[in-house]
Design a protein around this motif. Structure first.
Motif: not given
Length: 544
Positions: A153-168, A299-311
């Motif tokens: 969800l973060k990678s799609m620009g969807v933030t906040g707790h509501l989407p994860i609550i809906i999925a849950f 690593i080879a593609a130069g990818i960085k995590p969103i903030g500090t979220d390595n996931n």
């Protein structure tokens, strides 16, 4: 969010599709009555080879596989490959255990590993400890699945707790209605999507990176040579090799002690189904090895995590390297890959509470319908507990959630796995061993910090041996140390209990029960069991 509109639409469409399948699953192979744990919690105990293969594979290869393992390789190098040897050695080990557990469980109508322990050692107290252990160990594992969905969800620009609550909420609803049939049916879609995405990734991504596979490994080597963090310039060295070996072994021993793993196996039709699956499931190990390499590709593609979220490493890699429509498919594969095991885990934990706490201590004469109703409600509460794990545990590397759960569930090995082969241990010794092992495990985990995040406690599973007073920089998997304490105390406690002539519990199982198979007269039709009763309820024995 507009930049990710195509991804969001495809992700949502596939997510809703499998959610619909989850609700429809209540009618799939529908019996006359779903109101029993045998039907709601074990799918009628009648799954054949194909259904079991997808169910158990979907159960074991989770967001841990698709998100956590590549993220660990991206951040720590070859240490992340521990998951590959562990899934290779696990199947021969569990082959020796699960077939016997299936047989004795079908003779007696056991639904949980704690049911078996209750009958084998005649101790409701020991069974209670096993049940609590299974529930607690499952919480961080479910949390890991929610972390995987959150990363997408973060990678799609969807933030906040509501989407994860809906999925849950959607997950909770179809699990409540359909029980184990829901993840069994969805697993077909989940595994198909995962195989498609990974097979495309291993060809498409290297083709876009200069130097192909050679460039990928060169980039990974350059990163870790420049960083002293994982191994002073080496991917594995003398300080972390013991951790690597013990982590692989400990994880292999823990995998099929988890209640959700046992639930998938007990739903099988016969012993041959289990044998075929233990022979075929290593195909997933090949897939896991390919998935792990996504960390090096990032690593080879130069990818960085969103903030500090390595996931978010793998979702970010897909976002950069795939067209939007296929990125949406890949995100859906990860999201669905988290839903299937989360559903099975919550069902397994709920069954433990219902059979070994509610029925044992709160309502001994509960009917089948009572058990099913309580399990449904408990499955909802378990998911809430998983959310709390995310809030209070360090999820910088989400794989630590699973590893912490492994330390906990390993403490059931003497009673469950060894108990299937020997009755030598005294129930009092096993209880003492559990207390010592669990105490040691929690103490070890408490003293593991993460200098990167600044978290001082419960930040991983690699315990520094120097904290035991040893003059070394080596680390070891905390679960193995805790299990060693457990076994030592259990053995000593058994010797003392026998010397004091302490009363032993009654073993209501028989040697031939461990070899029974489908069609055996000892395995009665589930529908013939008296309403609200186990087919062979062990006689109540005094608690030790």
């Amino acid at each position: 969010m507009d930049a990710h509109l195509t991804e969001i639409i495809i992700f949502s469409a596939l997510f809703l599709l499998v959610s619909g399948m989850g609700f429809v699953a209540a009618r799939w192979r529908r019996p006359e009555n779903l109101a029993s744990l045998d039907e709601w919690g074990l799918g009628g105990r009648n799954f054949g080879s194909w259904v079991t293969w997808f169910l158990v594979g979907g159960d074991l290869y989770t967001a841990y596989t698709f998100v956590a393992v590549p993220a660990l390789l991206w951040g720590a190098g070859a240490m992340g490959f521990f998951a590959v040897p562990y899934t290779i050695v696990v199947y021969p080990i569990v082959f020796l255990v699960l077939i016997r557990l299936w047989s004795v469980s079908h003779v007696h109508g056991f639904v949980t590993p704690a049911d078996f322990v209750r009958a084998r050692f005649g101790s409701p107290t020991l069974a209670l400890l096993i049940a609590i252990t299974g529930i607690v160990a499952t919480m961080p594992y479910i949390a890991l699945q929610l972390v995987g969905i959150e990363a997408v969800l973060k990678s799609m620009g969807v933030t906040g707790h509501l989407p994860i609550i809906i999925a849950f909420a959607i997950l909770a609803a179809y699990t409540y209605q359909s029980g184990l049939r829901a993840p069994a049916l969805i697993a077909f879609v989940k595994d198909t999507l995962i195989y498609i995405v990974i097979l495309v990734a291993i060809f498409a991504i290297p083709a876009q990176i200069e130097g192909g596979w050679s460039g990928i490994f060169d980039a990974a080597q350059a990163k870790f040579d420049a960083s002293p963090a994982p191994g002073d310039g080496n991917l594995l060295n003398a300080n972390n090799q013991l951790q690597y070996v013990t982590l692989a072994l400990g994880s292999a021993l823990a995998l099929f002690l988890y209640p959700h793993s046992i639930t998938g196996v007990l739903a099988s039709r016969n012993r041959d189904v289990i044998k075929r699956n233990m022979s075929a499931l290593p195909a997933y190990s090949l897939l896991l090895g390919l998935i792990a390499l996504l960390g090096f590709m990032a690593i080879a593609a130069g990818i960085k995590p969103i903030g500090t979220d390595n996931n978010t490493i793998v979702p970010q890699l897909f976002d950069k390297m795939f067209p939007d429509w296929f990125t949406g498919v890949a995100y859906a594969a990860i999201g669905i890959g988290a839903l299937v095991p989360a559903a099975i885990m919550s069902i397994a934990a709920a069954n433990l509470f219902t059979r070994n706490i509610y029925k044992e201590y709160l309502k001994p004469h509960a009917s089948d319908a009572d058990e099913a109703r309580v399990s449904k409600i408990t499955s909802l509460l378990v998911k809430v507990g998983a959310v709390l794990c995310i809030l209070f545990l360090d999820t910088g590397f989400s794989i630590d959630l699973q590893l912490i759960g492994g330390v906990i569930i390993l403490q059931t090995l003497p009673s469950v796995a060894l108990g299937l082969y020997t009755r030598w241990f005294h129930r009092s010794g096993l209880i003492a061993g559990w207390v010592a092992g669990m105490g040691a495990g929690m103490l070890l985990l408490y003293n593991i910090g993460n200098p990167v995040t600044g978290k001082l406690h419960f930040a991983g599973s690699a315990f520094p041996l120097e904290k035991l007073g040893l003059d070394t920089k080596m680390t070891i998997y905390a679960g193995v140390l805790a299990l060693a304490v457990n076994l030592a105390v259990a053995a000593l406690g058994t010797v003392i209990a026998r010397a004091m002539k302490t009363v032993e519990g009654v073993d209501t199982t028989q040697p031939d029960h461990y070899f029974a198979d489908e069609g055996d007269p000892r395995i009665k039709d589930l529908d013939l069991a008296p309403h609200g009763a186990h087919r062979t309820d062990p006689a109540p024995d005094p608690k030790p």
